[in-house]
Write an enzyme that holds these catalytic residues in place. Sequence first.
Site, PDB file in Angstrom:
ATOM      1  N   LEU A 116       1.183  -1.085  -0.417  1.00  0.00           N
ATOM      2  CA  LEU A 116       0.268   0.205   0.262  1.00  0.00           C
ATOM      3  C   LEU A 116       0.895   0.990   0.192  1.00  0.00           C
ATOM      4  CD1 LEU A 116      -2.594  -1.203   2.351  1.00  0.00           C
ATOM      5  CD2 LEU A 116      -2.791  -0.738   0.407  1.00  0.00           C
ATOM      6  N   THR A 119       6.194   0.443   2.035  1.00  0.00           N
ATOM      7  CA  THR A 119       8.003   1.083   3.319  1.00  0.00           C
ATOM      8  C   THR A 119       6.883   2.843   3.774  1.00  0.00           C
ATOM      9  OG1 THR A 119       8.137   1.711   0.590  1.00  0.00           O
ATOM     10  CG2 THR A 119       9.364   3.204   1.954  1.00  0.00           C
ATOM     11  N   LYS A 154      14.990   0.096   3.795  1.00  0.00           N
ATOM     12  CA  LYS A 154      14.038   0.452   2.436  1.00  0.00           C
ATOM     13  C   LYS A 154      14.447   1.482   2.893  1.00  0.00           C
ATOM     14  CE  LYS A 154      11.981   0.720  -1.232  1.00  0.00           C
ATOM     15  NZ  LYS A 154      10.229   0.418  -1.113  1.00  0.00           N
ATOM     16  N   LYS A 156       7.629  10.837  -0.464  1.00  0.00           N
ATOM     17  CA  LYS A 156       7.005  10.743   0.818  1.00  0.00           C
ATOM     18  C   LYS A 156       7.829  10.265   1.918  1.00  0.00           C
ATOM     19  CE  LYS A 156       5.056   6.606   1.363  1.00  0.00           C
ATOM     20  NZ  LYS A 156       5.673   5.289   1.105  1.00  0.00           N
TER      21      LYS A 156
END
Length: 270
Positions: A65, A96, A169, A230
Amino acid sequence: MEIIAVLGTGHMGAPIARRLLAGGHRVRVWNRSPARAGKLTTNGATVAATPGAAADGAGVAIVMLTDARAVEAVLFGPDGAAAALRPGAVVVQMSTVGPDEIRAVADRLPAGVSLLDAPVGGSVDAAETGTLRIFAGGSADAVANAAPLLRQLGSIRHCGPIGAGAAVKLVANTGLVTAVAGLHDALAVAAALGVDRQSALEILGGGPLAGAVKRVGASGSSFAVALAAKDARLALRLSTSPPMLKAALDLMQAAPDQDADLSSLVPPTS
């Protein structure tokens, strides 16, 4: 054969679901926009009306998502997936999010339901070909148990406990966005000095920015500027505000098309 639920069938979730279906798995899918999930019925997927319906009876629930808020809503909101999972099920969280956010998810799952922190490196092309880099956080046993399934999607790197995958990540994405921003600036200097673009790309492609040159020339990637921004904001919130990442974020926030791929920060002509 156990059911695998795929929650989120956007740019990354859809090819992941197709890979699993091609591998002979029973896959049940859910997406906030039902039309996207519906396209997967041609590949053999079953579409569920809610996250809970998708997860009911599933042995594995893969979550892909946009952000932590979406993960929270899909797992723990009304008709959420978490309450529908039975003891022994595993949530493979590939979105993430931050390390603290993924640890909070682990703490809220029902008794007997485990979590694997498993964000990925690579884009749509890697998801389609099963060449994702999976940054796994969790116990060694949890990673080993999930490995046969995850290897159908890509290679696995065990990064440490829950939260470690999310941390790695963010490191990877920090490297990506700062490199692309650096390529943007290098090409701006080339233009100012009268160095033609192709020559500049050839020179830069043989140096430290080789990965960025390859990335902006790739045809099978989809990482929206807004999503990259983001992730940069999340990394900045969790770190000591590194100046290059702040500059890259400024560049991304100024981009006119926030839905375009990250490579649009380095347009064909400048």
